[in-house]
Design an enzyme around this catalytic site. Structure first.
Site, PDB file in Angstrom:
ATOM      1  N   SER A 135       0.860  -1.179   0.000  1.00 17.85           N
ATOM      2  CA  SER A 135       0.000   0.000   0.000  1.00 17.85           C
ATOM      3  C   SER A 135       0.897   1.229   0.000  1.00 17.85           C
ATOM      4  O   SER A 135       1.597   1.484   0.976  1.00 17.85           O
ATOM      5  CB  SER A 135      -0.883  -0.026   1.252  1.00 17.85           C
ATOM      6  OG  SER A 135      -1.531   1.217   1.416  1.00 17.85           O
ATOM      7  N   LYS A 161      -0.929  -1.136  -4.543  1.00 17.66           N
ATOM      8  CA  LYS A 161      -2.092  -0.275  -4.270  1.00 17.66           C
ATOM      9  C   LYS A 161      -1.577   1.122  -4.000  1.00 17.66           C
ATOM     10  O   LYS A 161      -0.589   1.293  -3.285  1.00 17.66           O
ATOM     11  CB  LYS A 161      -2.848  -0.855  -3.080  1.00 17.66           C
ATOM     12  CG  LYS A 161      -3.542   0.116  -2.153  1.00 17.66           C
ATOM     13  CD  LYS A 161      -4.341  -0.645  -1.088  1.00 17.66           C
ATOM     14  CE  LYS A 161      -4.488   0.152   0.196  1.00 17.66           C
ATOM     15  NZ  LYS A 161      -5.139  -0.634   1.264  1.00 17.66           N
ATOM     16  N   LYS A 163      -2.723   5.159  -2.904  1.00 13.50           N
ATOM     17  CA  LYS A 163      -3.763   6.006  -2.344  1.00 13.50           C
ATOM     18  C   LYS A 163      -4.134   7.051  -3.384  1.00 13.50           C
ATOM     19  O   LYS A 163      -3.259   7.558  -4.102  1.00 13.50           O
ATOM     20  CB  LYS A 163      -3.246   6.696  -1.077  1.00 13.50           C
ATOM     21  CG  LYS A 163      -2.881   5.740   0.047  1.00 13.50           C
ATOM     22  CD  LYS A 163      -4.103   5.124   0.693  1.00 13.50           C
ATOM     23  CE  LYS A 163      -3.705   4.292   1.908  1.00 13.50           C
ATOM     24  NZ  LYS A 163      -4.863   3.626   2.523  1.00 13.50           N
ATOM     25  N   ASP A 188      -6.877   3.153  -3.476  1.00 11.14           N
ATOM     26  CA  ASP A 188      -7.615   3.251  -2.222  1.00 11.14           C
ATOM     27  C   ASP A 188      -7.922   4.720  -1.959  1.00 11.14           C
ATOM     28  O   ASP A 188      -7.014   5.532  -1.806  1.00 11.14           O
ATOM     29  CB  ASP A 188      -6.774   2.667  -1.075  1.00 11.14           C
ATOM     30  CG  ASP A 188      -7.537   2.577   0.238  1.00 11.14           C
ATOM     31  OD1 ASP A 188      -8.694   3.033   0.296  1.00 11.14           O
ATOM     32  OD2 ASP A 188      -6.966   2.037   1.215  1.00 11.14           O
ATOM     33  N   GLU A 213     -10.726   0.685  -3.804  1.00  7.50           N
ATOM     34  CA  GLU A 213     -11.022   0.464  -2.387  1.00  7.50           C
ATOM     35  C   GLU A 213     -11.702   1.693  -1.778  1.00  7.50           C
ATOM     36  O   GLU A 213     -11.226   2.817  -1.939  1.00  7.50           O
ATOM     37  CB  GLU A 213      -9.698   0.150  -1.667  1.00  7.50           C
ATOM     38  CG  GLU A 213      -9.851  -0.338  -0.243  1.00  7.50           C
ATOM     39  CD  GLU A 213      -8.496  -0.728   0.367  1.00  7.50           C
ATOM     40  OE1 GLU A 213      -7.588  -1.165  -0.391  1.00  7.50           O
ATOM     41  OE2 GLU A 213      -8.339  -0.580   1.584  1.00  7.50           O
ATOM     42  N   ASP A 238     -13.521  -1.375   2.745  1.00  7.09           N
ATOM     43  CA  ASP A 238     -12.620  -1.414   3.896  1.00  7.09           C
ATOM     44  C   ASP A 238     -13.380  -0.788   5.077  1.00  7.09           C
ATOM     45  O   ASP A 238     -14.087  -1.486   5.819  1.00  7.09           O
ATOM     46  CB  ASP A 238     -11.326  -0.653   3.533  1.00  7.09           C
ATOM     47  CG  ASP A 238     -10.334  -0.494   4.679  1.00  7.09           C
ATOM     48  OD1 ASP A 238     -10.670  -0.814   5.822  1.00  7.09           O
ATOM     49  OD2 ASP A 238      -9.194  -0.016   4.438  1.00  7.09           O
ATOM     50  N   LYS A 262      -9.826  -6.354   8.493  1.00  9.29           N
ATOM     51  CA  LYS A 262      -8.791  -5.955   9.459  1.00  9.29           C
ATOM     52  C   LYS A 262      -9.331  -6.331  10.827  1.00  9.29           C
ATOM     53  O   LYS A 262     -10.437  -5.899  11.174  1.00  9.29           O
ATOM     54  CB  LYS A 262      -8.560  -4.445   9.414  1.00  9.29           C
ATOM     55  CG  LYS A 262      -7.975  -3.939   8.108  1.00  9.29           C
ATOM     56  CD  LYS A 262      -7.814  -2.436   8.119  1.00  9.29           C
ATOM     57  CE  LYS A 262      -7.247  -1.965   6.792  1.00  9.29           C
ATOM     58  NZ  LYS A 262      -7.233  -0.501   6.669  1.00  9.29           N
ATOM     59  N   GLY A 290      -3.845  -3.782   6.305  1.00  8.17           N
ATOM     60  CA  GLY A 290      -2.847  -3.442   7.330  1.00  8.17           C
ATOM     61  C   GLY A 290      -3.139  -2.078   7.912  1.00  8.17           C
ATOM     62  O   GLY A 290      -3.903  -1.289   7.345  1.00  8.17           O
TER      63      GLY A 290
HETATM   64  O1  OSB Z   1      -6.960   2.176   4.117  1.00 11.07           O
HETATM   65  O2  OSB Z   1      -5.995   0.292   4.063  1.00 11.07           O
HETATM   66  C1  OSB Z   1      -6.091   1.431   4.542  1.00 11.07           C
HETATM   67  C2  OSB Z   1      -3.177   2.131   6.918  1.00 11.07           C
HETATM   68  C3  OSB Z   1      -3.853   2.686   7.984  1.00 11.07           C
HETATM   69  C4  OSB Z   1      -5.213   2.854   7.908  1.00 11.07           C
HETATM   70  C5  OSB Z   1      -5.903   2.470   6.757  1.00 11.07           C
HETATM   71  C6  OSB Z   1      -5.241   1.904   5.686  1.00 11.07           C
HETATM   72  C7  OSB Z   1      -3.847   1.766   5.755  1.00 11.07           C
HETATM   73  C8  OSB Z   1      -3.045   1.258   4.641  1.00 11.07           C
HETATM   74  C9  OSB Z   1      -1.623   0.820   4.919  1.00 11.07           C
HETATM   75  O3  OSB Z   1      -3.440   1.244   3.506  1.00 11.07           O
HETATM   76  C10 OSB Z   1      -1.528  -0.662   4.966  1.00 11.07           C
HETATM   77  C11 OSB Z   1      -0.220  -1.106   5.552  1.00 11.07           C
HETATM   78  O4  OSB Z   1       0.776  -1.046   4.841  1.00 11.07           O
HETATM   79  O5  OSB Z   1      -0.176  -1.513   6.738  1.00 11.07           O
HETATM   80 MG    MG Z   2      -8.147   0.967   2.816  1.00 14.24          MG
END
Ligand code: OSB
Ligand code: MG
Length: 367
Positions: A135, A161, A163, A188, A213, A238, A262, A290
């Site tokens: 991510s 992925k 953002k 995302d 996402e 999510d 999660k 994560g």
């Molecule tokens: O939206 O998936 C998410 C981290 C913190 C809160 C939300 C998200 C995320 C990540 C990072 O996308 C995922 C990771 O590398 O741990």
């Molecule tokens: Mg997410």
């Protein structure tokens, strides 16, 4: 298992790089390490609440308060047959799922240790290796993003992925497609769009993304159900999946075609396991998300990712992606590019470096 004492520590650990998303910017990991002492073993878990309420409502401060005032007193002196008893014992406290998950996962670790089995085995996991994706955050410079994607592709991540946020979307995806062709790519949005942005969302539909996402509001299933039929790209939910029941409702409403699970967001490993089993029964693909966890939280997510129902690459990176030094030893590392191995050692499967934990601890409390 008799719960005799619970120790919570508030940690601050520097990240190797700053992570930016539409929910804010994080320069260090702030979390709560929960240690549950029982008559048979001491287990450890991580509360995944972030420092600020920009992803979901909970924060490290709210989790600390709720743990101290409600959750720890509800468990001290209690006898538990199984960690699966925990959700019912904490059900009188509404919400605060990340706080609950932190203490619940510590009980799972203690339980696995007392049974002399790995946490993954205790949860019913069967997959020995986990496919991982990365991510990547928002980057102000396109050049930096391209460099990060390049490193991730070279490192063997099985899904990239990125953002996105309004004004920072089509150009990002187009640049990556131009540079890297048909790699497995998803985006995302962390809830940054509304149905009024249908134009941009339909434009994204032309880039063969593996998924989009959480495009719409964090607490909304209905609008996603309006959006999904208008897109070819699968929507992955999510933020708006807070329980196994939410997953069932989202599936019934056709609000998504993929779900990210999660443990913190759904209130713990037991609820997460139920969600994964429901999705498996209803043929809904699931992967593990994560929250920039330290090794303690990450190992728990890896145990969850070993369930048969996890069918897509999860947001699980090796420790070195986030931390110069993780608090677990050995740190989490790939067995080969794009794959993590689920530990088969007892409990979480790694030991905790208490020297490091002490160095990063800014507050502590014993109940
Ligand atoms: O939206 O998936 C998410 C981290 C913190 C809160 C939300 C998200 C995320 C990540 C990072 O996308 C995922 C990771 O590398 O741990
Ligand atoms: Mg997410």
């Amino acid at each position: 298992m008799l719960v005799t004492s619970i120790y919570i520590r508030r940690l601050q650990i520097p990240f190797t790089e700053t992570f930016a998303a539409s929910y804010g910017t994080n320069t260090r990991k702030e979390c709560i390490l929960v240690s549950v002492e029982t008559d048979t073993a001491v287990g450890h878990g991580e509360c995944s609440a972030l420092a600020d309420p920009f992803y979901l409502e909970e924060t490290v401060d709210t989790a600390w308060l709720v743990l101290q005032k409600y959750l720890l007193p509800a468990l001290i002196g209690q006898r538990l047959d199984s960690p699966a008893d925990i959700p019912a014992r904490l059900a009188h406290v509404r919400g605060h799922k990340m706080a609950k998950a932190g203490v619940e996962s510590a009980v799972w670790d203690a339980f696995a240790q007392s049974q002399q089995i790995a946490l993954a085995t205790a949860l019913g996991g069967v997959q020995e290796e986990i496919a991982i994706g990365i991510s990547l955050g928002l980057y102000a410079e396109e050049e930096t993003l391209i460099k990060r994607v390049e490193e991730a592709v070279t490192a063997g991540y099985q899904r990239i992925k990125v953002k996105i946020a309004p004004g920072h979307d089509i150009a990002v995806v187009r640049a990556i497609r131009e540079e890297f062709g048909a790699i497995a790519l998803s985006v995302d949005a962390n809830g940054a769009y509304t149905l009024r942005d249908i134009g941009v969302l339909k434009e994204l539909d032309d880039y063969q993304l593996t998924m989009i996402e959480q495009p719409l509001a964090f607490d909304d299933l209905w609008d996603h159900a309006q959006l999904q039929p208008q897109l070819r790209t699968p929507i992955c939910l999510d933020e708006s999946i807070r329980s196994e029941a939410d997953a069932r409702k989202a599936i019934a409403m056709n609000a998504c075609r993929i779900i990210c699970v999660k443990p913190g967001r759904v209130g713990g490993l037991e609820e997460a396991r139920k969600l994964v089993m429901t999705c498996e029964r209803l043929c809904m693909p699931v992967w593990c998300g994560g929250m920039y966890e330290t090794g303690v939280g990450r190992l728990a997510v890896m145990a969850l990712a070993s369930l048969k129902g996890i069918t897509m690459a999860s947001d699980l990176s090796p420790s070195a992606r986030y931390f110069a030094e993780d608090i677990v030893e050995p740190p989490i590392a790939c067995i080969r590019p794009g794959w993590l191995q689920v530990p088969d050692a007892v409990g979480l499967g790694a030991s905790i470096s208490w020297d490091r934990v002490d160095r990063y601890t800014i507050d502590r409390y014993r109940a």
